[in-house]
Design an enzyme around this catalytic site. Sequence first.
Site, short mmCIF file in Angstrom:
data_model
loop_
_atom_site.label_atom_id
_atom_site.label_comp_id
_atom_site.label_asym_id
_atom_site.label_seq_id
_atom_site.Cartn_x
_atom_site.Cartn_y
_atom_site.Cartn_z
N THR A 18 0.33 19.56 -22.45
CA THR A 18 0.25 18.09 -22.35
C THR A 18 -1.15 17.66 -21.92
O THR A 18 -1.63 16.62 -22.34
CB THR A 18 1.30 17.51 -21.38
OG1 THR A 18 1.14 18.13 -20.10
CG2 THR A 18 2.71 17.73 -21.88
N PHE A 78 8.43 17.26 -25.47
CA PHE A 78 9.51 16.56 -26.16
C PHE A 78 10.48 15.89 -25.20
O PHE A 78 11.00 14.83 -25.47
CB PHE A 78 10.29 17.55 -27.04
CG PHE A 78 9.57 17.95 -28.30
CD1 PHE A 78 8.34 17.37 -28.63
CD2 PHE A 78 10.11 18.89 -29.16
CE1 PHE A 78 7.68 17.73 -29.79
CE2 PHE A 78 9.45 19.26 -30.33
CZ PHE A 78 8.24 18.69 -30.65
N ARG A 79 10.73 16.55 -24.05
CA ARG A 79 11.81 16.06 -23.21
C ARG A 79 11.39 15.00 -22.20
O ARG A 79 12.23 14.28 -21.70
CB ARG A 79 12.45 17.23 -22.45
CG ARG A 79 13.35 18.05 -23.33
CD ARG A 79 14.23 18.99 -22.51
NE ARG A 79 15.12 19.73 -23.40
CZ ARG A 79 14.74 20.75 -24.15
NH1 ARG A 79 13.49 21.15 -24.13
NH2 ARG A 79 15.60 21.36 -24.93
N GLN A 83 6.84 29.34 -25.70
CA GLN A 83 7.76 28.55 -26.52
C GLN A 83 6.96 27.60 -27.41
O GLN A 83 7.53 26.89 -28.23
CB GLN A 83 8.65 27.70 -25.61
CG GLN A 83 9.63 28.50 -24.77
CD GLN A 83 10.41 27.58 -23.85
OE1 GLN A 83 9.92 27.12 -22.82
NE2 GLN A 83 11.63 27.30 -24.21
N HIS A 133 8.98 30.50 -30.72
CA HIS A 133 9.39 29.43 -31.63
C HIS A 133 8.48 29.31 -32.86
O HIS A 133 8.51 28.29 -33.54
CB HIS A 133 9.44 28.09 -30.87
CG HIS A 133 10.49 28.04 -29.81
ND1 HIS A 133 10.60 27.02 -28.89
CD2 HIS A 133 11.49 28.90 -29.51
CE1 HIS A 133 11.60 27.26 -28.07
NE2 HIS A 133 12.16 28.40 -28.41
N CYS A 193 10.31 33.03 -51.09
CA CYS A 193 9.44 34.20 -51.36
C CYS A 193 8.60 34.59 -50.15
O CYS A 193 7.84 35.56 -50.21
CB CYS A 193 8.55 33.95 -52.57
SG CYS A 193 7.18 32.81 -52.28
P1 NAD Z 1 10.39 21.76 -22.10
O1 NAD Z 1 11.82 21.45 -22.03
O2 NAD Z 1 10.05 23.11 -21.70
O3 NAD Z 1 9.64 20.66 -21.17
C1 NAD Z 1 8.32 20.71 -20.75
C2 NAD Z 1 8.26 20.75 -19.20
O4 NAD Z 1 6.89 20.71 -18.81
C3 NAD Z 1 8.95 19.57 -18.51
O5 NAD Z 1 9.81 20.05 -17.50
C4 NAD Z 1 7.79 18.73 -17.89
O6 NAD Z 1 8.12 18.17 -16.64
C5 NAD Z 1 6.72 19.80 -17.72
N1 NAD Z 1 5.35 19.29 -17.80
C6 NAD Z 1 4.80 18.51 -18.77
N2 NAD Z 1 3.48 18.34 -18.55
C7 NAD Z 1 3.18 19.02 -17.41
C8 NAD Z 1 1.98 19.21 -16.66
N3 NAD Z 1 0.82 18.70 -17.05
N4 NAD Z 1 2.04 19.96 -15.52
C9 NAD Z 1 3.23 20.49 -15.10
N5 NAD Z 1 4.39 20.34 -15.77
C10 NAD Z 1 4.36 19.61 -16.92
O7 NAD Z 1 9.79 21.56 -23.50
P2 NAD Z 1 10.10 20.37 -24.53
O8 NAD Z 1 9.06 19.35 -24.36
O9 NAD Z 1 11.51 19.92 -24.42
O10 NAD Z 1 9.89 21.11 -25.92
C11 NAD Z 1 10.94 21.86 -26.51
C12 NAD Z 1 10.40 22.80 -27.56
O11 NAD Z 1 9.68 22.05 -28.54
C13 NAD Z 1 9.38 23.76 -27.02
O12 NAD Z 1 10.03 24.89 -26.54
C14 NAD Z 1 8.51 24.02 -28.24
O13 NAD Z 1 9.08 24.97 -29.08
C15 NAD Z 1 8.48 22.70 -28.93
N6 NAD Z 1 7.30 21.91 -28.50
C16 NAD Z 1 6.07 22.54 -28.54
C17 NAD Z 1 4.94 21.84 -28.14
C18 NAD Z 1 3.64 22.57 -28.20
O14 NAD Z 1 3.54 23.58 -28.89
N7 NAD Z 1 2.63 22.11 -27.46
C19 NAD Z 1 5.04 20.50 -27.71
C20 NAD Z 1 6.30 19.89 -27.69
C21 NAD Z 1 7.43 20.64 -28.08
#
Ligand code: NAD
Length: 250
Positions: free
Chosen positions: A28, A35-36, A101, A119, A130
């Site tokens: 981030t 995503f969450r 992930q 993932h 293919c």
């Molecule tokens: P997740 O459920 O693991 O949530 C991310 C966690 O990171 C949250 O608990 C949040 O509080 C924490 N967080 C965010 N920014 C932070 C920071 N700067 N410092 C500390 N903590 C922080 O993941 P998700 O967002 O639900 O994504 C689900 C799946 O979607 C992932 O496993 C992945 O496969 C895919 N995804 C990938 C990316 C990427 O590749 N960057 C981004 C979004 C989603």
Amino acid sequence: MSTEIREIARALLGSHRAVAFTGAGISTESGIPDFRSPGGVWATNQPVYYDDFLTSADARKEYWRQKTLSHRDFANASPNVAHRVLASWERDGRLRGVITQNIDELHQLAGSENVLELHGTARAIGCLQCEARFDADEMVEEFGRTGVVPDCPHCQGLLKHATISFGQSLPYDVMQRAVKWAQEADFFLAMGSSLVVTPAAELPAMAKRSGATLVIINRDSTPLDSIADFVLNGEIGEIMTSIEESVRGG
Ligand code: NAD
């Protein structure tokens, strides 16, 4: 510097098979939303399930629409300090590798070589028939321009990002290696993951059961906090900078 940070650095320095486990939260600070979190992708979009992708042209179009939107975040992102610290620990022989992930390849761009992508990656497109692979940039750009879901240029099969969708199983060989790393780890650092999605969320618990020091860094609490040796709630970049300073004796 807090006592906790110093103790974590000491545990890492004393370890022989340290492993990092990362989720969307590590990226981030590179500008890729998770995503969450509130305002994340799933607040406004329904994920497309794998079976729907296979059976419905409308679902495939919605999938490509969503992936084209998120591709801009990936394409413009650079690794941040946390990715760089993990890569330097691997180079220095302090870290066996990273289980992630994430689908953004920022670990590899930072210089990490031993990366297990649970993932898959959003930087490649794969043919489901293919198995040909293509760089994502061009195809995503073309979909953005035309709105037409592409077919495989070799066999006309369905084309999908090389990521694991809901309803699709995780790659068996990658998962097996991740389990082995977790079971053999003596230091396991999980960061930026809500640790709610199995089986990936089980890896830190597996490492802890096998005797590893378990460290969790996350903005929010996680279901595994109660079994961790150290839980640091805060921003990953800042915390990893402090740990790195302590590791380097600063
Ligand atoms: P997740 O459920 O693991 O949530 C991310 C966690 O990171 C949250 O608990 C949040 O509080 C924490 N967080 C965010 N920014 C932070 C920071 N700067 N410092 C500390 N903590 C922080 O993941 P998700 O967002 O639900 O994504 C689900 C799946 O979607 C992932 O496993 C992945 O496969 C895919 N995804 C990938 C990316 C990427 O590749 N960057 C981004 C979004 C989603």
